[in-house]
Design an enzyme around this catalytic site. Structure first.
Site, short mmCIF file in Angstrom:
data_model
loop_
_atom_site.label_atom_id
_atom_site.label_comp_id
_atom_site.label_asym_id
_atom_site.label_seq_id
_atom_site.Cartn_x
_atom_site.Cartn_y
_atom_site.Cartn_z
N HIS A 94 0.87 -1.17 0.00
CA HIS A 94 0.00 0.00 0.00
C HIS A 94 0.91 1.22 0.00
O HIS A 94 1.71 1.40 0.92
CB HIS A 94 -0.91 -0.01 1.23
N GLU A 123 1.57 3.21 3.12
CA GLU A 123 2.05 2.55 4.34
C GLU A 123 3.56 2.38 4.16
O GLU A 123 4.04 1.41 3.58
CB GLU A 123 1.31 1.23 4.54
N HIS A 175 3.10 -3.92 6.35
CA HIS A 175 2.04 -2.91 6.22
C HIS A 175 2.09 -1.93 7.39
O HIS A 175 2.99 -1.98 8.23
CB HIS A 175 0.67 -3.61 6.18
N GLU A 186 1.81 -5.70 10.53
CA GLU A 186 1.35 -4.31 10.66
C GLU A 186 2.29 -3.66 11.66
O GLU A 186 2.42 -4.12 12.79
CB GLU A 186 -0.08 -4.28 11.20
#
Lengths: 673, 453
Positions: free
Chosen positions: B86, B89, B216, B308
């Site tokens: 992404h 990110e 991410h 994440e």
């Protein structure tokens, strides 16, 4: 014959167009448009033709642009515009302009290329400025006039253009600088192409280009004048090429150059005068070549240089005075050369130097006072040399030093006063030397130090006061030594210690109460020691089971007794820690600090350390809460025990009240061990 | 915490070293310069290659570390990190650049741990899978208000919703006896994916990756498959339901390895969410269709988790050093996880490697296959396993083996040809096709703002 007329341009814009055009004209590279009234100024300050480098002017650079503009006005010039406003005159302009090549991509706008009138005379007028500042350009042709505004510049098919000004060429078959690079490019990249040489004038000229980068091409030759005509160029990188040499006039005509990299080429030597006109250089990278020698005066013009990287070359010595002119230098990297000695005054004038990398050389000794004058030095890397001894005052005067690595030398001993002058040290590594002992008080001055690495030496024993004074220490590495015992109280002066490496020594046990002063300790490297799992291990085992993170401590195993051999320490229960009767009675009080006793319950979940007058430390491992009961505020846990120790018994009752989740499950303490 | 978790004793070996890459955000041009700089600083153990181009023509560069760059050595497993899928990110991108520099510096410094890692592992690092989206996000800058600006690629497609949906095929066929591994792609898959996705699918088909992570931002948790929940009813109502793989325990351990080596991920409370141990099953967080993680597991031999890493998707530059220090050990420790379980050669009676042989572990219905040279890698937790190797044209062979906590056990297979002689068929892992056209399903894209992986 076409006459082109420009109206409504701002000064700077006019200037770049005119200059671009003029210069090309002078080089005889003009193209079909050519009828110019007026002429270019004979020479531009800061930009000369010919191979002779321009000596640096130490006063601020002459504002040539302004002068040039006045000259223009004086000539009342009717401005000619190149037919494409491109960096390089194109010999096959027609095909370049009319091909809508599929791989030719405009990220933001896909403007159609403009052709005017007869197909034989393609005309694309491109403003040499960002599109936000629109230029209105009237093109007066024999065929008629046309209003053009804000078209995206063309991009040559093998390249990609971004933000209308960054050009990226990475076509592996590209053998020449492509025609038709946009004239307003600010960054130009050639990555992994087949370019083998950059000819003189191959890039044309541009006042907007600030960054020019060649990465991993096949460049073997840079013609003198390859980068002429780029007065705004601030960064030039040519790295990863088989380039064997550069001509001394390479940087002539680059008055704005601040960053220059020739890393990872095959350059053997640099010729005197290479930097004669590069007086604005701030960052010079010559890493990874085959440079074995430097002309003594080569850096003389570089008064403003802040970073110099000469790592990974084959320098055997630094000529006297080589670095003396670099008064503004902040970072000097000489790593991985073959320097066997240093001139005593090599760094004497570098009063602003913050980092000095001398690692990976063959230095056997440091001349007296070689670091004198480096009052601003923060980082000194001397690892992987052949230093056999150090003078007591080797680092005197480095009062701002925070990082010192002496790893991988041949030091067998240290002078006691070695760190007297470096009270600000945060990180000190002495790993991989031949240290057998530490002089008393050698670290006493290092109250700020956070990490001390002594692993991979030959330390056999340590005095109890070895680490006194290191009140800020969080990491202490003692692994891979010959330690067979550690004195009680060794860590008492280290209240901040969080990580301790003891792995790969000959330790059968640790003194009772060894970690009692180290409330922050969470990681202890214990593996590869011959742990004797008898009653004298109770303290360590109790500590591990209460405070240690099992993730980090599973690789330590019992070496004796035979019944427990090979058992992970964390899986041994306190009941298994037996001693022969008299041995246990004798041994344990001896291991405790004088007058101190450690009481524990048979399960090993509760420990209390006491001396004759008071009990100092209670450690308790809570059982996991029942699954139904969330560990929320108000959770209670209570219990009462009779604890035993060789000194006697102790009755304890405990009440724990949880105040929040973070209290019952502190980080690093597993809820279910 | 399970005792079986591999120790992180290596943590003690990482020392403070110079931070050569400064802690700044790297635009595409600077990222390329940084990658090639690392490659030129460690020329004998690294290589830069491009797996293809983005919509706007930017290269998808990969930096490889190995003692023989560019060459697959038999029994040396392949690892990958993918960042910045992404575009907005961005922490993963910067962490992977730091990691590259770190591995290079540590190798040159003679660090035992990193030297061993590079000699035993082939490591592929792709700092940005979505360089176009990054540029859009970077123009807006850190702490941006437009929360999703730059997330998608230049065609406006979320790349983590762009992989062929193999879960659906598996969930439907799995109820009977269908496979949950090496599921064939639909015939027309190439026309249905973005250029970045296409490049990655071809990439993971041409290397026999064993373990990987996809970096991410927007939360702090280690997320493991499946991402897509199995229960259709729940999916449509955005209900979450734990949807474990047959390798669930292993995936939990892999995720815990990262979270516990991370500065604070394991504490569970981050960015206003709580995840026990800092890990979660993807579908039990929220169901996600056509993601890269599930695709890796269902199409290749690769076990991928999704990391994440920061609450703020585009953290300010001043945070980068702190983030690097929090992730450094975890990034290295997770690569080391590739060395567990069993590995070995599958060969014929003449000691020629058999590619595409199927390795099945009794009790775990997820097979892996051998690579082009006949070597296979099967990550397993410590325990005793019954393992069968089979290949078309050969008689299957079954052995029982015990796996310890540390190094992988070597289990070689030598297969005898079938009595009925059939020419052994070479399966090339990247070119499998199937005539069945899979059902396509439209699944709502957005779920929870701020926590989309």
């Amino acid at each position: 014959m076409h006459r082109l007329e420009v109206v409504g341009l701002q000064q700077a814009d006019t200037l770049s167009l005119v200059w671009d055009r003029c210069h090309r004209w002078q080089q005889g590279l003009g193209t079909a448009t050519g009828h110019i009234q007026g002429h270019c100024p004979a020479s531009l300050p800061g930009h000369t033709r010919g191979h002779r480098p321009v000596p640096c002017v130490h006063s601020p650079p002459v504002p040539w642009a302004g002068l040039f503009f006045e000259a223009l006005q004086g000539h009342g010039l009717l401005l000619p515009i190149s037919k494409k406003g491109q960096l390089r005159p194109s010999r096959n302009a027609l095909s370049a302009a009319s091909t809508s090549a599929p791989q030719n991509i405009f990220p933001s706008q896909r403007g159609s290329l403009l052709t005017v009138g007869s197909a034989a005379v393609p005309v694309v007028v491109v403003p040499t400025m960002p599109l936000t500042r629109r230029v209105m350009v009237y093109v007066v042709l024999g065929l008629g006039s046309l209003l053009v505004g804000g078209l995206p510049p063309p991009c040559p098919p093998p390249c990609q253009c971004y933000d209308t000004s960054k050009v990226f060429c990475s076509e592996e078959k590209m053998r020449e600088i492509p025609a038709g690079l946009p004239g307003n490019a600010t960054q130009l990249f050639f990555v992994e192409t087949a370019l083998s040489s950059i000819g003189s004038g191959a890039l044309g000229s541009s006042t907007t280009l600030t960054k020019l980068v060649f990465l991993n091409n096949h460049i073997e030759e840079l013609e003198a004048g390859a980068f002429w005509g780029l007065p705004s160029l601030a960064e030039l990188e040519i790295s990863g090429n088989p380039l064997p040499a550069v001509s001394p006039g390479l940087l002539a005509g680059l008055p704005s150059l601040t960053t220059f990299s020739l890393s990872s080429n095959a350059i053997h030597s640099l010729q005197p005068g290479l930097f004669a006109s590069a007086c604005h250089l701030q960052d010079l990278r010559l890493r990874g070549n085959k440079i074995d020698e430097l002309p003594p005066a080569i850096f003389r013009p570089l008064h403003r240089l802040q970073a110099l990287d000469l790592s990974q070359n084959v320098l055997t010595e630094l000529p006297d005075g080589l670095l003396a002119p670099l008064a503004a230098l902040r970072v000097l990297k000489l790593s991985d050369n073959m320097l066997a000695w240093l001139p005593p005054g090599a760094f004497g004038t570098l009063s602003r130097l913050g980092e000095l990398h001398l690692d990976g050389n063959q230095l056997a000794e440091l001349p007296a006072g070689v670091f004198a004058g480096l009052g601003a030095l923060r980082r000194l890397q001397l690892q992987h040399n052949a230093l056999g001894s150090l003078r007591p005052d080797a680092f005197a005067g480095l009062s701002n030093l925070t990082f010192l690595s002496l790893e991988g030398n041949q030091l067998a001993s240290l002078p006691a006063a070695l760190f007297q002058g470096t009270p600000g040290l945060l990180h000190l590594s002495l790993a991989r030397n031949q240290l057998q002992a530490l002089p008393p008080g050698v670290f006493a001055n290092l109250s700020a130090a956070q990490s001390l690495v002594l692993s991979h030496n030959a330390l056999a024993r340590l005095p109890a006061e070895a680490f006194q004074g290191l009140v800020g220490l969080t990491t202490l590495q003692l692994g891979h030594n010959n330690l067979s015992s550690l004195p009680p109280g060794l860590l008492d002066g280290l209240p901040s210690l969080a990580t301790l490496g003891l792995e790969h020594n000959r330790l059968p046990r640790l003194p009772a109460g060894f970690f009692d002063a180290n409330e922050e300790l969470v990681r202890v490297g214990l593996e590869d020691n011959p742990w004797a799992c008898d009653c004298r291990l109770a303290y360590l085992l109790g500590w591990l089971q209460v405070f240690a993170d099992p993730l980090l401590h599973v690789q330590a195993f019992c070496a004796s007794p035979a019944t427990l051999k090979g058992q992970p320490l964390l899986e041994v229960t306190h009941r298994q820690l037996a001693c022969a009767k008299d041995e246990g009675q004798d041994a344990v009080p001896r291991e405790d600090a004088p007058g101190q006793c450690t009481y524990s319950n048979p399960e090993g979940t509760l420990h209390v350390s006491c001396n004759a007058t008071s009990c100092q430390r209670l450690s308790l491992r809570l059982p996991p809460p029942p699954p139904s009961q969330a560990a929320g505020p108000g959770t209670e846990y209570r219990g009462a025990w009779v604890l035993r120790s060789p000194c006697g018994t102790l009755q304890v009752s405990v009440l724990v009240t949880a105040q929040g989740p973070e209290v019952t499950t502190p980080p690093g303490l597993p809820a279910t061990p | 915490m399970a005792r079986g978790l591999r120790p992180l004793a290596g943590a003690l070996l990482l020392l403070e070293v110079a931070a050569a890459v400064s802690f700044v955000h790297h635009r595409y041009e600077e990222m390329v310069q940084a990658l090639f700089r690392v490659q030129s600083e460690c020329p004998y153990v690294s290589r830069v290659y491009s797996i293809g181009r983005s919509v706007e023509g930017r290269h998808l560069y990969v930096l490889e570390f190995s003692d023989y760059p560019g060459i697959h050595e038999p029994l040396e497993p392949e690892f990958k990190y993918v960042g910045n899928m992404h575009g907005n990110e961005v922490l993963g991108r910067e962490l992977l650049l730091q990691l590259s520099e770190f591995l290079c510096e540590e190798y040159r410094r003679g660090s035992e741990r990193v030297t061993r890692l590079l000699h035993d592992t082939r490591i592929h690092i792709m700092p940005s899978m979505n360089p176009d989206g990054y540029e859009v996000a970077a123009k807006q800058g850190p702490d941006s208000i437009g929360y999703l600006t730059g997330r998608n690629n230049a065609n406006g497609v979320d790349l983590n919703r762009n992989f062929p949906d193999l879960n659906t095929f598996m969930y439907y066929s799995g109820e009977i006896s269908g496979p949950n591994h090496h599921i064939p792609l639909p015939d027309n898959w190439k026309s249905q994916v973005e250029p970045e996705t296409l490049a990655v699918i071809q990439w993971i088909g041409s290397y026999n990756f064993v373990l990987s992570a996809n970096l991410h931002g927007g939360a702090v948790v280690a997320n493991y498959p499946y991402d897509k929940s199995q229960d259709q009813r729940f999916r449509s109502h955005r209900r979450t339901v734990n949807t474990p793989t047959p390798d669930d325990k292993l995936f939990q351990k892999l995720a815990k390895t990262y979270s516990y080596a991370h500065g604070w991920m394991h504490r569970g409370w981050n960015c206003g969410d709580y995840f026990a141990d800092g890990i979660t099953n993807g579908a039990s967080w929220y169901s996600l269709s056509k993601g890269m993680q599930d695709f890796n597991y269902l199409y290749t031999n690769c076990f991928e988790i999704t990391l994440e890493l920061s609450c703020n998707k585009f953290p300010p530059e001043k945070d980068l050093e702190r983030q690097w220090m929090a992730n450094r050990e975890a990034l290295v420790a997770f690569i080391e996880e590739i060395h567990q379980g069993i590995k070995g050669m599958v060969s014929d009676e003449n000691n020629n490697g058999i590619a595409g042989a199927v390795i099945s572990v009794q009790g775990i219905s997820h097979d892996v296959t051998s690579g082009d040279m006949g070597d296979y890698f099967r990550l397993l937790l410590p325990g005793t396993y019954t393992v069968t190797a089979s290949a078309e044209g050969y008689q299957p062979q079954t052995v029982t083996t015990t796996v310890g906590p540390a190094e992988p056990s070597l289990v070689h297979f030598q297969l005898k040809q079938d009595v009925v002689r059939k020419p052994p068929e070479r399966k090339a892992s990247g070119t499998r096709t199937n005539n069945k056209t899979l059902q396509k399903k439209v699944v709502p894209r957005a779920t929870r703002r701020g926590t989309q992986r």
